[in-house]
Scaffold this motif. Sequence first.
Motif, PDB file in Angstrom:
ATOM      1  N   ASP A   1      14.028  -1.998   3.521  1.00 31.84           N
ATOM      2  CA  ASP A   1      15.025  -1.748   2.451  1.00 31.84           C
ATOM      3  C   ASP A   1      14.726  -0.549   1.446  1.00 31.84           C
ATOM      4  N   LEU A   2      13.249  -0.805   0.777  1.00 33.79           N
ATOM      5  CA  LEU A   2      13.121   0.025  -0.439  1.00 33.79           C
ATOM      6  C   LEU A   2      13.034   1.539   0.191  1.00 33.79           C
ATOM      7  N   PHE A   3      12.676   1.610   1.197  1.00 30.69           N
ATOM      8  CA  PHE A   3      12.472   3.044   1.836  1.00 30.69           C
ATOM      9  C   PHE A   3      13.659   3.538   2.630  1.00 30.69           C
TER      10      PHE A   3
ATOM     11  N   LEU B   1       8.272  -0.857  -7.915  1.00 34.17           N
ATOM     12  CA  LEU B   1       9.134  -1.365  -6.760  1.00 34.17           C
ATOM     13  C   LEU B   1       8.116  -1.575  -5.583  1.00 34.17           C
ATOM     14  N   LEU B   2       7.263  -0.726  -5.320  1.00 34.04           N
ATOM     15  CA  LEU B   2       6.854  -1.048  -3.817  1.00 34.04           C
ATOM     16  C   LEU B   2       5.832  -2.285  -3.981  1.00 34.04           C
ATOM     17  N   SER B   3       5.371  -2.406  -5.207  1.00 31.17           N
ATOM     18  CA  SER B   3       4.380  -3.621  -5.515  1.00 31.17           C
ATOM     19  C   SER B   3       5.308  -4.899  -5.277  1.00 31.17           C
ATOM     20  N   ASP B   4       6.457  -4.795  -5.774  1.00 31.74           N
ATOM     21  CA  ASP B   4       7.335  -6.016  -5.758  1.00 31.74           C
ATOM     22  C   ASP B   4       7.620  -6.230  -4.350  1.00 31.74           C
ATOM     23  N   ALA B   5       7.774  -5.269  -3.571  1.00 38.23           N
ATOM     24  CA  ALA B   5       8.091  -5.158  -1.931  1.00 38.23           C
ATOM     25  C   ALA B   5       7.052  -5.961  -1.326  1.00 38.23           C
ATOM     26  N   PHE B   6       5.978  -5.391  -1.510  1.00 36.60           N
ATOM     27  CA  PHE B   6       4.803  -5.959  -1.069  1.00 36.60           C
ATOM     28  C   PHE B   6       4.784  -7.407  -1.239  1.00 36.60           C
ATOM     29  N   ALA B   7       4.964  -7.765  -2.494  1.00 35.97           N
ATOM     30  CA  ALA B   7       4.705  -9.317  -2.812  1.00 35.97           C
ATOM     31  C   ALA B   7       5.997 -10.172  -1.994  1.00 35.97           C
ATOM     32  N   ARG B   8       7.029  -9.767  -2.187  1.00 37.55           N
ATOM     33  CA  ARG B   8       7.969 -10.486  -1.523  1.00 37.55           C
ATOM     34  C   ARG B   8       7.862 -10.432  -0.150  1.00 37.55           C
ATOM     35  N   SER B   9       7.311  -9.359   0.684  1.00 37.98           N
ATOM     36  CA  SER B   9       6.921  -9.496   2.230  1.00 37.98           C
ATOM     37  C   SER B   9       6.013 -10.523   2.419  1.00 37.98           C
ATOM     38  N   LEU B  10       5.022 -10.619   1.490  1.00 35.52           N
ATOM     39  CA  LEU B  10       3.860 -11.556   1.904  1.00 35.52           C
ATOM     40  C   LEU B  10       4.544 -12.814   1.562  1.00 35.52           C
ATOM     41  N   LEU B  11       5.137 -13.399   0.442  1.00 34.96           N
ATOM     42  CA  LEU B  11       5.934 -14.624   0.386  1.00 34.96           C
ATOM     43  C   LEU B  11       6.881 -14.728   1.586  1.00 34.96           C
ATOM     44  N   ASP B  12       7.471 -13.939   1.943  1.00 36.69           N
ATOM     45  CA  ASP B  12       8.141 -14.393   3.333  1.00 36.69           C
ATOM     46  C   ASP B  12       7.750 -14.668   4.332  1.00 36.69           C
TER      47      ASP B  12
ATOM     48  N   VAL C   1      -1.144 -12.936  -3.976  1.00 34.65           N
ATOM     49  CA  VAL C   1       0.124 -12.040  -4.206  1.00 34.65           C
ATOM     50  C   VAL C   1      -0.368 -10.991  -4.824  1.00 34.65           C
ATOM     51  N   GLN C   2      -1.248 -11.010  -5.945  1.00 33.42           N
ATOM     52  CA  GLN C   2      -1.838  -9.955  -6.834  1.00 33.42           C
ATOM     53  C   GLN C   2      -2.578  -8.819  -5.960  1.00 33.42           C
ATOM     54  N   ASP C   3      -3.284  -9.581  -4.904  1.00 39.74           N
ATOM     55  CA  ASP C   3      -4.181  -8.754  -3.998  1.00 39.74           C
ATOM     56  C   ASP C   3      -3.072  -7.613  -3.324  1.00 39.74           C
ATOM     57  N   ALA C   4      -1.933  -8.302  -2.792  1.00 39.09           N
ATOM     58  CA  ALA C   4      -0.741  -7.433  -2.245  1.00 39.09           C
ATOM     59  C   ALA C   4       0.049  -6.451  -3.164  1.00 39.09           C
ATOM     60  N   MET C   5      -0.053  -6.914  -4.284  1.00 41.26           N
ATOM     61  CA  MET C   5       0.834  -5.875  -5.148  1.00 41.26           C
ATOM     62  C   MET C   5       0.007  -4.826  -5.544  1.00 41.26           C
ATOM     63  N   VAL C   6      -1.452  -4.997  -5.634  1.00 42.73           N
ATOM     64  CA  VAL C   6      -2.504  -3.954  -6.076  1.00 42.73           C
ATOM     65  C   VAL C   6      -2.334  -2.805  -5.148  1.00 42.73           C
ATOM     66  N   LYS C   7      -2.149  -2.975  -3.977  1.00 43.09           N
ATOM     67  CA  LYS C   7      -2.282  -1.981  -3.015  1.00 43.09           C
ATOM     68  C   LYS C   7      -1.037  -0.712  -3.242  1.00 43.09           C
ATOM     69  N   ALA C   8      -0.019  -1.099  -4.028  1.00 42.58           N
ATOM     70  CA  ALA C   8       0.842  -0.085  -4.302  1.00 42.58           C
ATOM     71  C   ALA C   8       0.408   0.877  -5.153  1.00 42.58           C
ATOM     72  N   HIS C   9      -0.766   0.707  -5.865  1.00 41.65           N
ATOM     73  CA  HIS C   9      -1.031   1.467  -7.147  1.00 41.65           C
ATOM     74  C   HIS C   9      -2.314   2.081  -7.216  1.00 41.65           C
ATOM     75  N   ARG C  10      -2.756   2.315  -5.694  1.00 43.15           N
ATOM     76  CA  ARG C  10      -4.163   2.723  -5.306  1.00 43.15           C
ATOM     77  C   ARG C  10      -4.389   4.277  -5.368  1.00 43.15           C
TER      78      ARG C  10
END
Length: 196
Positions: A156-158, A66-77, A87-96
Amino acid sequence: MLNNQTAEMTAALISSRQSFLPKRLFQPGPTAAQLEVIFSMAATAPDHNLTRPWRIVICPQECRGLLSDAFARSLLDRDPHATEQQVQDAMVKAHRAPLVMLAIVNARGLDSDVPPSERIIAAGCAIQNIFLMAHAMGFGASPTSGKSMYMKPVRDLFGLKEFEDPLCFINIGTPDRSTLAKPRMIPSEFVSTLKF
Protein backbone atom coordinates in the motif's frame (compact mmCIF):
# COMPACT_ATOMS: atom_id res chain seq x y z
CA MET A 1 32.89 -0.03 -32.64
CA LEU A 2 34.11 -0.96 -29.17
CA ASN A 3 37.73 -2.05 -28.81
CA ASN A 4 39.65 -4.47 -26.61
CA GLN A 5 40.47 -1.75 -24.08
CA THR A 6 36.77 -1.00 -23.62
CA ALA A 7 36.06 -4.70 -23.22
CA GLU A 8 38.79 -5.02 -20.59
CA MET A 9 37.48 -2.01 -18.67
CA THR A 10 33.95 -3.40 -18.80
CA ALA A 11 35.12 -6.80 -17.58
CA ALA A 12 37.00 -5.15 -14.72
CA LEU A 13 33.92 -3.15 -13.73
CA ILE A 14 31.57 -6.13 -13.79
CA SER A 15 33.94 -8.53 -12.07
CA SER A 16 34.74 -6.09 -9.25
CA ARG A 17 31.11 -5.32 -8.37
CA GLN A 18 29.97 -6.69 -5.05
CA SER A 19 26.97 -6.26 -2.80
CA PHE A 20 27.11 -4.31 0.45
CA LEU A 21 24.63 -4.77 3.28
CA PRO A 22 22.54 -1.60 3.79
CA LYS A 23 24.01 -1.16 7.28
CA ARG A 24 27.43 -0.82 5.58
CA LEU A 25 26.24 2.01 3.32
CA PHE A 26 26.58 5.63 4.43
CA GLN A 27 26.34 9.17 3.10
CA PRO A 28 26.93 10.46 0.59
CA GLY A 29 24.49 8.76 -1.72
CA PRO A 30 24.09 9.66 -5.38
CA THR A 31 23.27 13.26 -6.27
CA ALA A 32 20.20 14.01 -8.37
CA ALA A 33 22.41 14.26 -11.46
CA GLN A 34 24.12 10.94 -10.72
CA LEU A 35 20.79 9.28 -10.08
CA GLU A 36 19.52 10.49 -13.44
CA VAL A 37 22.49 8.78 -15.12
CA ILE A 38 21.90 5.61 -13.09
CA PHE A 39 18.25 5.49 -14.16
CA SER A 40 19.22 6.22 -17.78
CA MET A 41 21.40 3.12 -17.70
CA ALA A 42 18.51 1.10 -16.26
CA ALA A 43 16.45 2.20 -19.24
CA THR A 44 18.86 0.40 -21.62
CA ALA A 45 17.74 -3.02 -20.32
CA PRO A 46 16.23 -5.41 -22.89
CA ASP A 47 12.48 -4.94 -23.14
CA HIS A 48 10.55 -7.24 -25.50
CA ASN A 49 7.92 -5.24 -27.45
CA LEU A 50 8.69 -2.21 -25.27
CA THR A 51 6.37 -3.63 -22.64
CA ARG A 52 8.03 -1.51 -19.93
CA PRO A 53 7.00 -4.02 -17.26
CA TRP A 54 9.01 -2.58 -14.38
CA ARG A 55 9.19 0.61 -12.38
CA ILE A 56 11.20 2.03 -9.50
CA VAL A 57 9.80 3.94 -6.52
CA ILE A 58 12.24 6.01 -4.46
CA CYS A 59 11.66 6.24 -0.71
CA PRO A 60 13.18 9.64 0.21
CA GLN A 61 14.51 10.41 3.66
CA GLU A 62 11.36 12.28 4.64
CA CYS A 63 9.32 9.12 3.99
CA ARG A 64 11.56 6.67 5.84
CA GLY A 65 9.31 6.92 8.91
CA LEU A 66 6.41 5.69 6.79
CA LEU A 67 8.50 2.76 5.56
CA SER A 68 9.61 2.03 9.11
CA ASP A 69 5.97 1.92 10.25
CA ALA A 70 5.06 -0.34 7.31
CA PHE A 71 7.83 -2.76 8.28
CA ALA A 72 6.57 -2.81 11.87
CA ARG A 73 2.95 -3.38 10.87
CA SER A 74 3.97 -6.14 8.45
CA LEU A 75 5.89 -7.91 11.19
CA LEU A 76 3.00 -7.64 13.65
CA ASP A 77 0.55 -8.87 11.00
CA ARG A 78 2.69 -11.97 10.58
CA ASP A 79 3.50 -12.38 14.24
CA PRO A 80 1.26 -10.57 16.74
CA HIS A 81 3.53 -11.84 19.52
CA ALA A 82 6.69 -10.23 18.13
CA THR A 83 8.79 -8.66 20.86
CA GLU A 84 9.44 -4.93 21.10
CA GLN A 85 13.07 -5.60 20.13
CA GLN A 86 11.97 -7.50 17.02
CA VAL A 87 9.69 -4.62 16.06
CA GLN A 88 12.53 -2.11 16.57
CA ASP A 89 14.88 -4.30 14.52
CA ALA A 90 12.34 -4.32 11.69
CA MET A 91 11.84 -0.57 11.84
CA VAL A 92 15.52 0.38 11.78
CA LYS A 93 15.95 -1.35 8.40
CA ALA A 94 14.13 1.56 6.75
CA HIS A 95 16.81 4.04 7.83
CA ARG A 96 20.06 2.34 6.86
CA ALA A 97 21.15 3.17 3.30
CA PRO A 98 21.21 6.77 2.04
CA LEU A 99 19.11 5.78 -0.98
CA VAL A 100 16.35 3.18 -0.79
CA MET A 101 14.12 2.27 -3.72
CA LEU A 102 11.65 -0.49 -4.46
CA ALA A 103 11.84 -2.30 -7.79
CA ILE A 104 8.41 -3.42 -8.99
CA VAL A 105 7.47 -5.71 -11.86
CA ASN A 106 4.21 -6.02 -13.75
CA ALA A 107 4.41 -9.71 -14.61
CA ARG A 108 0.68 -10.48 -14.64
CA GLY A 109 -1.01 -7.40 -16.07
CA LEU A 110 -0.72 -5.42 -19.30
CA ASP A 111 -2.36 -6.21 -22.62
CA SER A 112 0.71 -8.01 -23.90
CA ASP A 113 1.73 -11.46 -25.08
CA VAL A 114 5.16 -11.07 -23.47
CA PRO A 115 5.34 -13.89 -20.88
CA PRO A 116 5.94 -13.14 -17.20
CA SER A 117 9.41 -14.66 -17.29
CA GLU A 118 10.58 -12.20 -19.95
CA ARG A 119 9.16 -9.26 -18.00
CA ILE A 120 10.99 -10.35 -14.87
CA ILE A 121 14.20 -10.81 -16.87
CA ALA A 122 13.84 -7.26 -18.23
CA ALA A 123 13.43 -5.92 -14.70
CA GLY A 124 16.43 -7.94 -13.50
CA CYS A 125 18.58 -6.50 -16.28
CA ALA A 126 17.51 -2.98 -15.33
CA ILE A 127 18.39 -3.64 -11.70
CA GLN A 128 21.80 -5.02 -12.64
CA ASN A 129 22.46 -1.93 -14.76
CA ILE A 130 21.65 0.20 -11.72
CA PHE A 131 24.13 -1.76 -9.62
CA LEU A 132 26.85 -1.55 -12.26
CA MET A 133 26.45 2.18 -12.85
CA ALA A 134 26.40 2.87 -9.11
CA HIS A 135 29.57 0.79 -8.76
CA ALA A 136 31.22 2.70 -11.62
CA MET A 137 30.47 5.92 -9.72
CA GLY A 138 32.14 4.59 -6.58
CA PHE A 139 29.02 3.68 -4.63
CA GLY A 140 28.06 0.42 -3.01
CA ALA A 141 24.70 -1.16 -3.70
CA SER A 142 22.68 -4.24 -2.85
CA PRO A 143 19.28 -5.83 -3.29
CA THR A 144 17.32 -6.74 -0.17
CA SER A 145 13.95 -8.37 0.28
CA GLY A 146 12.19 -10.02 3.22
CA LYS A 147 8.65 -11.10 4.04
CA SER A 148 7.47 -7.55 4.76
CA MET A 149 8.07 -6.54 1.16
CA TYR A 150 5.17 -8.74 0.04
CA MET A 151 2.68 -7.67 2.69
CA LYS A 152 -0.16 -5.17 2.49
CA PRO A 153 1.39 -2.30 4.52
CA VAL A 154 4.42 -2.14 2.22
CA ARG A 155 2.40 -2.79 -0.95
CA ASP A 156 0.00 0.00 0.00
CA LEU A 157 2.80 2.43 0.85
CA PHE A 158 4.40 1.99 -2.57
CA GLY A 159 1.10 1.94 -4.46
CA LEU A 160 1.41 -1.53 -5.96
CA LYS A 161 -1.49 -2.61 -8.14
CA GLU A 162 -2.95 -6.09 -7.65
CA PHE A 163 -1.12 -7.35 -10.74
CA GLU A 164 2.26 -5.92 -9.65
CA ASP A 165 4.87 -7.62 -7.48
CA PRO A 166 7.85 -6.23 -5.57
CA LEU A 167 11.17 -7.62 -6.74
CA CYS A 168 13.59 -6.14 -4.24
CA PHE A 169 14.63 -3.03 -2.41
CA ILE A 170 17.63 -1.34 -4.01
CA ASN A 171 20.03 0.21 -1.51
CA ILE A 172 22.79 2.61 -2.58
CA GLY A 173 25.36 4.58 -0.61
CA THR A 174 29.05 4.91 0.13
CA PRO A 175 30.46 1.69 1.62
CA ASP A 176 32.40 1.96 4.85
CA ARG A 177 35.00 -0.53 3.73
CA SER A 178 35.71 -3.14 1.14
CA THR A 179 34.29 -6.56 1.76
CA LEU A 180 35.93 -9.81 0.82
CA ALA A 181 34.87 -10.95 -2.61
CA LYS A 182 32.53 -13.91 -2.50
CA PRO A 183 33.35 -17.01 -4.53
CA ARG A 184 31.84 -16.80 -7.99
CA MET A 185 30.78 -19.59 -10.26
CA ILE A 186 33.12 -20.47 -13.10
CA PRO A 187 31.62 -20.88 -16.58
CA SER A 188 32.08 -24.64 -16.64
CA GLU A 189 29.71 -24.86 -13.65
CA PHE A 190 26.77 -23.38 -15.53
CA VAL A 191 27.50 -23.67 -19.25
CA SER A 192 26.91 -26.76 -21.36
CA THR A 193 26.60 -27.43 -25.07
CA LEU A 194 23.63 -29.12 -26.66
CA LYS A 195 24.68 -32.33 -28.40
CA PHE A 196 23.11 -34.49 -31.09
